[in-house]
Write a protein that holds these residues in place. Structure first.
Motif, short mmCIF file in Angstrom:
data_model
loop_
_atom_site.label_atom_id
_atom_site.label_comp_id
_atom_site.label_asym_id
_atom_site.label_seq_id
_atom_site.Cartn_x
_atom_site.Cartn_y
_atom_site.Cartn_z
N CYS B 65 1.04 -4.94 1.91
CA CYS B 65 -0.09 -4.40 2.65
C CYS B 65 0.36 -3.83 4.00
O CYS B 65 0.86 -4.56 4.84
CB CYS B 65 -1.13 -5.49 2.88
SG CYS B 65 -2.48 -4.91 3.88
N PRO B 66 0.20 -2.52 4.21
CA PRO B 66 0.69 -1.93 5.46
C PRO B 66 -0.10 -2.37 6.67
O PRO B 66 0.39 -2.30 7.79
CB PRO B 66 0.55 -0.42 5.23
CG PRO B 66 -0.40 -0.27 4.12
CD PRO B 66 -0.40 -1.51 3.32
N ALA B 67 -1.34 -2.83 6.46
CA ALA B 67 -2.17 -3.24 7.59
C ALA B 67 -2.08 -4.74 7.83
O ALA B 67 -2.74 -5.25 8.72
CB ALA B 67 -3.61 -2.84 7.34
N ASN B 68 -1.31 -5.42 6.99
CA ASN B 68 -1.18 -6.87 7.12
C ASN B 68 -2.54 -7.55 7.00
O ASN B 68 -2.84 -8.50 7.73
CB ASN B 68 -0.54 -7.21 8.47
CG ASN B 68 0.37 -8.40 8.34
OD1 ASN B 68 0.36 -9.07 7.30
ND2 ASN B 68 1.14 -8.67 9.37
N ALA B 69 -3.35 -7.06 6.08
CA ALA B 69 -4.72 -7.56 5.98
C ALA B 69 -4.84 -8.73 5.02
O ALA B 69 -5.87 -9.39 4.98
CB ALA B 69 -5.65 -6.43 5.51
N ILE B 70 -3.81 -8.99 4.24
CA ILE B 70 -3.92 -10.02 3.21
C ILE B 70 -3.19 -11.29 3.64
O ILE B 70 -2.07 -11.23 4.14
CB ILE B 70 -3.36 -9.53 1.86
CG1 ILE B 70 -4.06 -8.23 1.47
CG2 ILE B 70 -3.54 -10.58 0.79
CD1 ILE B 70 -3.72 -7.75 0.09
N MET B 71 -3.87 -12.39 3.44
CA MET B 71 -3.30 -13.69 3.76
C MET B 71 -3.33 -14.48 2.46
O MET B 71 -4.29 -14.39 1.70
CB MET B 71 -4.20 -14.35 4.78
CG MET B 71 -3.51 -15.30 5.69
SD MET B 71 -4.61 -15.89 6.98
CE MET B 71 -6.23 -15.44 6.55
N ARG B 96 -9.26 -5.32 8.92
CA ARG B 96 -7.97 -4.67 9.01
C ARG B 96 -7.71 -3.73 7.86
O ARG B 96 -6.96 -2.77 8.01
CB ARG B 96 -6.86 -5.71 9.01
CG ARG B 96 -6.94 -6.71 10.10
CD ARG B 96 -5.68 -7.54 10.13
NE ARG B 96 -4.58 -6.72 10.58
CZ ARG B 96 -3.70 -7.10 11.50
NH1 ARG B 96 -3.81 -8.27 12.07
NH2 ARG B 96 -2.72 -6.32 11.85
N CYS B 97 -8.26 -4.03 6.70
CA CYS B 97 -7.96 -3.26 5.49
C CYS B 97 -8.30 -1.79 5.69
O CYS B 97 -9.33 -1.46 6.25
CB CYS B 97 -8.77 -3.82 4.32
SG CYS B 97 -8.60 -2.86 2.82
N CYS B 98 -7.40 -0.91 5.25
CA CYS B 98 -7.67 0.53 5.38
C CYS B 98 -7.94 1.14 4.01
O CYS B 98 -7.97 2.35 3.88
CB CYS B 98 -6.53 1.23 6.09
SG CYS B 98 -5.01 1.18 5.19
N PHE B 99 -8.12 0.33 2.99
CA PHE B 99 -8.48 0.80 1.65
C PHE B 99 -7.47 1.83 1.12
O PHE B 99 -7.86 2.85 0.59
CB PHE B 99 -9.91 1.37 1.64
CG PHE B 99 -10.93 0.33 2.01
CD1 PHE B 99 -11.42 -0.53 1.06
CD2 PHE B 99 -11.34 0.18 3.31
CE1 PHE B 99 -12.31 -1.52 1.40
CE2 PHE B 99 -12.24 -0.81 3.66
CZ PHE B 99 -12.73 -1.66 2.70
N CYS B 100 -6.20 1.49 1.29
CA CYS B 100 -5.17 2.42 0.82
C CYS B 100 -4.87 2.21 -0.65
O CYS B 100 -4.37 3.10 -1.32
CB CYS B 100 -3.90 2.27 1.63
SG CYS B 100 -3.14 0.66 1.47
N GLN B 113 -7.91 -5.43 -8.30
CA GLN B 113 -8.40 -4.07 -8.51
C GLN B 113 -9.36 -3.73 -7.39
O GLN B 113 -9.77 -4.59 -6.63
CB GLN B 113 -9.13 -3.99 -9.85
CG GLN B 113 -8.25 -4.32 -11.02
CD GLN B 113 -8.92 -4.04 -12.32
OE1 GLN B 113 -10.15 -4.01 -12.39
NE2 GLN B 113 -8.14 -3.84 -13.36
N MET B 114 -9.72 -2.44 -7.35
CA MET B 114 -10.73 -2.07 -6.36
C MET B 114 -11.99 -1.63 -7.10
O MET B 114 -11.92 -1.08 -8.19
CB MET B 114 -10.21 -0.96 -5.47
CG MET B 114 -9.24 -1.49 -4.46
SD MET B 114 -8.40 -0.20 -3.65
CE MET B 114 -8.79 -0.57 -1.97
N SER B 115 -13.14 -1.89 -6.48
CA SER B 115 -14.40 -1.58 -7.14
C SER B 115 -15.04 -0.37 -6.47
O SER B 115 -14.52 0.16 -5.50
CB SER B 115 -15.33 -2.77 -7.04
OG SER B 115 -15.70 -2.96 -5.70
S1 SF4 Z 1 -6.15 -1.73 0.29
FE1 SF4 Z 1 -6.42 -3.02 2.12
S2 SF4 Z 1 -5.64 -5.01 1.51
FE2 SF4 Z 1 -4.85 -3.54 0.00
S3 SF4 Z 1 -2.83 -2.91 0.77
FE3 SF4 Z 1 -4.31 -1.42 1.56
S4 SF4 Z 1 -4.89 -2.22 3.57
FE4 SF4 Z 1 -3.92 -3.91 2.47
#
Ligand code: SF4
Ligand code: SF4
Lengths: 379, 158
Positions: B65-71, B96-100, B113-115
């Motif tokens: 995760c480039p934004a370091n949003a996941i723990m 923090r997530c940028c939905f990349c 997955q993404m919804s």
């Molecule tokens: S979608 Fe969000 S959680 Fe997933 S890698 Fe990108 S910034 Fe991180």
């Protein structure tokens, strides 16, 4: 208080020279950027560009992230046209890593780039309309741009930041029925062009406001490193797509229109004419895109090492030459990435020279016809 | 070449658009109708879903995760899928997530997955005291994705 008689002009020295701050959230400026203008009455005496508010330290951040992680970061360097960043960066990485991408993927990249170019041109018409008080133009062009964003959303999953390119190709293939929708959209956009001409380009008020404003002679443009439509509007036929073709531009048939007067009107007209060429390119791509894989496999992001070396990859964006100078020391992260934004030379350097002596109401017109995009130099 | 001569009457032709339908969609009443599904695109990168029984807790998503949003957080309510699997599960900070979508691309089991779900704005109840507000914000923005939006898949790994 004693009132000034009507027939005596105001000779109050207090307002002879003053400082005018334009930006960062001013409607006359094209981003979170500001110019400090020293005014003498109606004329600009001196300009100081005041960068910093948009500075996010991209180049340093990139050194701390994996090669592929950077792809989520770099679209943000140019907000109206993010795809050029992704493509230029991927092309650089692929060159260093010796990856040859499939023809199908190259066509997809050209399609994405040209759609982004049309969207950016429409955005610049909106800016021009806003700075000249022609508020129908932004309504139309932003509305039409949204149809392009719809297609982007379908193709990539995101509207503005697509994060769609990947070293080795693109992330996903074109969905079924997408190319037909694209052709439909191109027909629609083409049918709108005469309306744009009537509203914007044949409008006597707009012509009066833009003709002769911000004249950019060809030799000054070259000396200051100005590229793209701004250079071509000064009469120099230079386009990276033709001069040093990348991707599949050498297989496509298109012209580079030249207006040549070098003033604000010529620059907008240049964009209008190039928009037509982009539609032509997109039609050809949609009709002759070959079948095949949309990517070649690269190692997983944690093991993706790019061999040591350096490369400057460049792409013709809607604003000019967009370049990425990439240095690798063979690690999983870049050693250094330098971004050459097309607005750098215009917005920071040439602004100092040209804005002196300009009338205050011409400043936004100049900014928007030069299509200055502050995120790409204040990065 | 098109004619770009000045013409004072030309802009007036724009008036006919007063009688045409606007570009805009009146959102809660209408929805986008451009894709074969109603609403946002079939590949939309929205809120995450995670099949907690398939996830092996490898932590690749957190690492990429480039934004370091996941723990990665220890979860008592999950069973490890096999004897190498762990019981930690990703918790995502939507501030923090940028939905990349990079976490989706890297997930080895394809459980993440993404919804097409995109509404994640909220406002705390007016009765919330100002000291409590940071807590409620944290609760609403940092959570462990599960199967809540799984019936509406968007961006999935191919
Ligand atoms: S979608 Fe969000 S959680 Fe997933 S890698 Fe990108 S910034 Fe991180
Ligand atoms: S969601 Fe996927 S990548 Fe993340 S821990 Fe689970 S299996 Fe690994």
């Amino acid at each position: 208080m004693e009132l000034r008689p009507l027939n005596v002009s105001n000779t109050n020295d207090k307002y002879k020279t003053y400082e005018l701050f334009i930006g960062p959230n001013h409607p006359g400026i094209s981003g979170n950027f500001s110019y400090v203008l020293d005014m003498e009455g109606h004329k600009v005496a001196n300009v100081t560009p005041d960068p910093g508010l948009l500075h996010r330290g991209f180049e340093k951040l990139m050194e701390r992230r994996l090669w592929t992680q950077n792809l989520a970061l770099i679209p943000r360097i140019c907000v109206p046209e993010p795809d050029v960043n992704e493509v230029a960066y991927c092309m650089g990485v692929e060159h260093l890593a010796g990856i040859e991408i499939p023809k199908h993927a190259q066509y997809i990249r050209v399609i994405v780039l040209e759609m982004a170019r049309i969207a950016a041109f429409l955005f610049s018409f909106a800016g021009l309309g806003g700075s000249t008080g022609l508020y129908t133009a932004p309504n139309w062009s932003i509305g039409d741009r949204d149809y392009i964003l719809d297609l982007f959303e379908w193709l990539t999953g995101g509207r503005v930041y697509h994060i769609y390119q990947y070293p080795g190709g693109v992330k996903k293939d074109i969905p079924d029925g997408w190319l037909d929708k694209l052709l439909e959209l191109l027909d629609y956009l083409e049918s709108r062009l005469p309306e744009y001409d009537n509203l914007i380009f044949r409008n006597p008020i707009l012509q009066k406001r833009t003709k002769g404003v911000g004249y950019l002679p060809a030799e000054k443009a070259i000396k200051n490193g100005i590229t793209g439509p701004n250079l071509r509007a000064s009469g120099i036929k230079w386009d990276i797509r033709k001069a040093q073709p990348y991707l599949v531009y050498d297989e496509l048939n298109f012209d580079i229109p030249i207006t040549g007067e070098g003033d604000a009107f010529a620059r907008t007209l240049q964009r209008r004419l190039e928009l037509e060429e982009s539609i032509k390119i997109l039609r050809q791509c949609a009709n002759q895109i070959p079948d095949g894989p949309y990517k070649v496999k690269i190692p997983n992001p944690f093991q993706f090492r790019v061999p040591a070396g350096s490369y400057y990859s460049k792409v013709e964006s809607s604003k000019g030459e967009f370049g990425y100078y990439i240095v690798s020391d063979g690690d999983v992260k870049p050693y250094r990435v330098y971004v050459r934004g097309p607005s750098y030379s215009v917005g920071l350097y040439y602004a100092n020279e040209i804005m002196r002596g300009m009338r205050i109401e011409d400043v936004p017109v100049w900014i928007h016809t030069m299509d200055i995009c502050p995120p790409d130099f204040d990065r | 070449m098109v004619n770009f001569k000045k013409n004072s009457l030309a802009p007036i032709s724009a008036l006919k658009y007063l009688f045409k339908k606007p570009h805009t969609v009146r959102y809660p009443k209408e929805d986008l109708n451009v894709f074969y599904l109603k609403g946002v695109s079939p590949r939309y990168r929205g809120l995450h879903t995670n099949d907690l029984s398939k996830c092996i807790g490898c932590g690749s998503c957190a690492k990429v995760c480039p934004a370091n949003a996941i723990m990665m957080v220890e979860s008592k309510d999950v069973k490890p899928a096999n004897k190498f699997a762990k019981t930690v599960r990703p918790v995502i900070d939507y501030g923090r997530c940028c939905f990349c979508g990079q976490c989706v691309d890297v997930c080895p089991t394809r459980s993440l997955q993404m919804s097409r779900e995109y509404i994640h704005s909220f406002h705390p109840k007016l009765s919330t005291s100002s000291e409590k507000e940071p807590e409620t914000v944290v609760e609403d923005f940092i959570w462990r994705p599960d199967q809540t939006h799984a019936d509406n898949p968007g961006y999935v790994r191919t």
